[in-house]
Design a protein around this motif. Sequence first.
Motif, short mmCIF file in Angstrom:
data_model
loop_
_atom_site.label_atom_id
_atom_site.label_comp_id
_atom_site.label_asym_id
_atom_site.label_seq_id
_atom_site.Cartn_x
_atom_site.Cartn_y
_atom_site.Cartn_z
N UNK A 26 -43.25 -10.12 67.71
CA UNK A 26 -42.85 -11.32 68.45
C UNK A 26 -43.88 -12.44 68.40
N UNK A 27 -45.09 -12.14 67.99
CA UNK A 27 -46.15 -13.14 68.00
C UNK A 27 -46.79 -13.32 69.37
N UNK A 28 -46.47 -12.43 70.30
CA UNK A 28 -47.01 -12.52 71.66
C UNK A 28 -48.43 -11.96 71.73
N UNK A 29 -49.19 -12.47 72.68
CA UNK A 29 -50.50 -11.88 72.97
C UNK A 29 -50.54 -11.27 74.37
N UNK A 30 -49.48 -11.50 75.13
CA UNK A 30 -49.40 -11.01 76.50
C UNK A 30 -47.99 -10.52 76.79
N UNK A 31 -47.89 -9.40 77.45
CA UNK A 31 -46.59 -8.89 77.90
C UNK A 31 -46.48 -9.17 79.38
N UNK A 32 -45.42 -9.86 79.76
CA UNK A 32 -45.14 -10.11 81.17
C UNK A 32 -44.00 -9.19 81.58
N UNK A 33 -44.28 -8.27 82.47
CA UNK A 33 -43.23 -7.48 83.09
C UNK A 33 -42.77 -8.28 84.30
N UNK A 34 -41.50 -8.60 84.34
CA UNK A 34 -40.95 -9.37 85.45
C UNK A 34 -39.97 -8.47 86.18
N UNK A 35 -40.40 -7.99 87.33
CA UNK A 35 -39.59 -7.04 88.09
C UNK A 35 -40.14 -6.94 89.51
N UNK A 36 -39.30 -7.22 90.47
CA UNK A 36 -39.74 -7.21 91.87
C UNK A 36 -40.23 -5.83 92.32
N UNK A 37 -39.51 -4.77 91.93
CA UNK A 37 -39.88 -3.42 92.39
C UNK A 37 -41.20 -2.97 91.77
N UNK A 38 -41.39 -3.21 90.48
CA UNK A 38 -42.64 -2.81 89.83
C UNK A 38 -43.80 -3.60 90.43
N UNK A 39 -43.57 -4.88 90.70
CA UNK A 39 -44.63 -5.73 91.26
C UNK A 39 -45.09 -5.21 92.62
N UNK A 40 -44.22 -4.56 93.35
CA UNK A 40 -44.60 -4.07 94.68
C UNK A 40 -45.12 -2.64 94.66
N UNK A 41 -45.29 -2.06 93.48
CA UNK A 41 -45.76 -0.68 93.33
C UNK A 41 -47.09 -0.68 92.57
N UNK A 42 -48.20 -0.63 93.30
CA UNK A 42 -49.52 -0.72 92.68
C UNK A 42 -49.77 0.36 91.63
N UNK A 43 -49.30 1.56 91.88
CA UNK A 43 -49.50 2.66 90.94
C UNK A 43 -48.81 2.35 89.61
N UNK A 44 -47.54 1.95 89.65
CA UNK A 44 -46.81 1.61 88.43
C UNK A 44 -47.45 0.42 87.71
#
Length: 156
Positions: A26-44
């Motif tokens: 993709x030519x990306x240098x950063x992966x952005x995970x966009x997800x409310x549930x993952x964002x609220x789970x520090x372990x994940x």
Amino acid sequence: MGKITFARVDSRLIHGQIVTKWAKSSGANTIYIIDDAVRSDDFSMDIYMASGKRYGFQVKVYSIAEALAAWEANQFGADKVFALFKTVATAIKCLELGLPLPCLNLGGTPKRQAAEFFIKNVALTETELEQLRQLSAEKDIKIYAQTVPEAAKKSI
């Protein structure tokens, strides 16, 4: 100024194919995970952020609101972003709220109630399919299902 180079829905988020095939091509240098549930789970969050680093990618985890705010603030700075969504619903919400995705690749989405396989390993409900078709037309964005880069693309 940053940009989104590719966007994909994949319920497993970061795994081997994401970091060795999709993100690298993709030519990306950063992966952005966009997800409310993952964002609220520090372990994940910690697991996903560490897993991308092994392959040379910085990984950032955002809620939908945080991702939109980061885009509006500075178009993601200098990041070339591979946007990764866990669910079709999250991707739809981001499109509806104006996140400028260059395309939307539908990858692994599991079978669930009211969802049927659109292609192997990509299950969509009729509502999701209709919303995606409408957004594709409204936003002039190519939306397609493709499980691996070598497979044929199937337009929605």
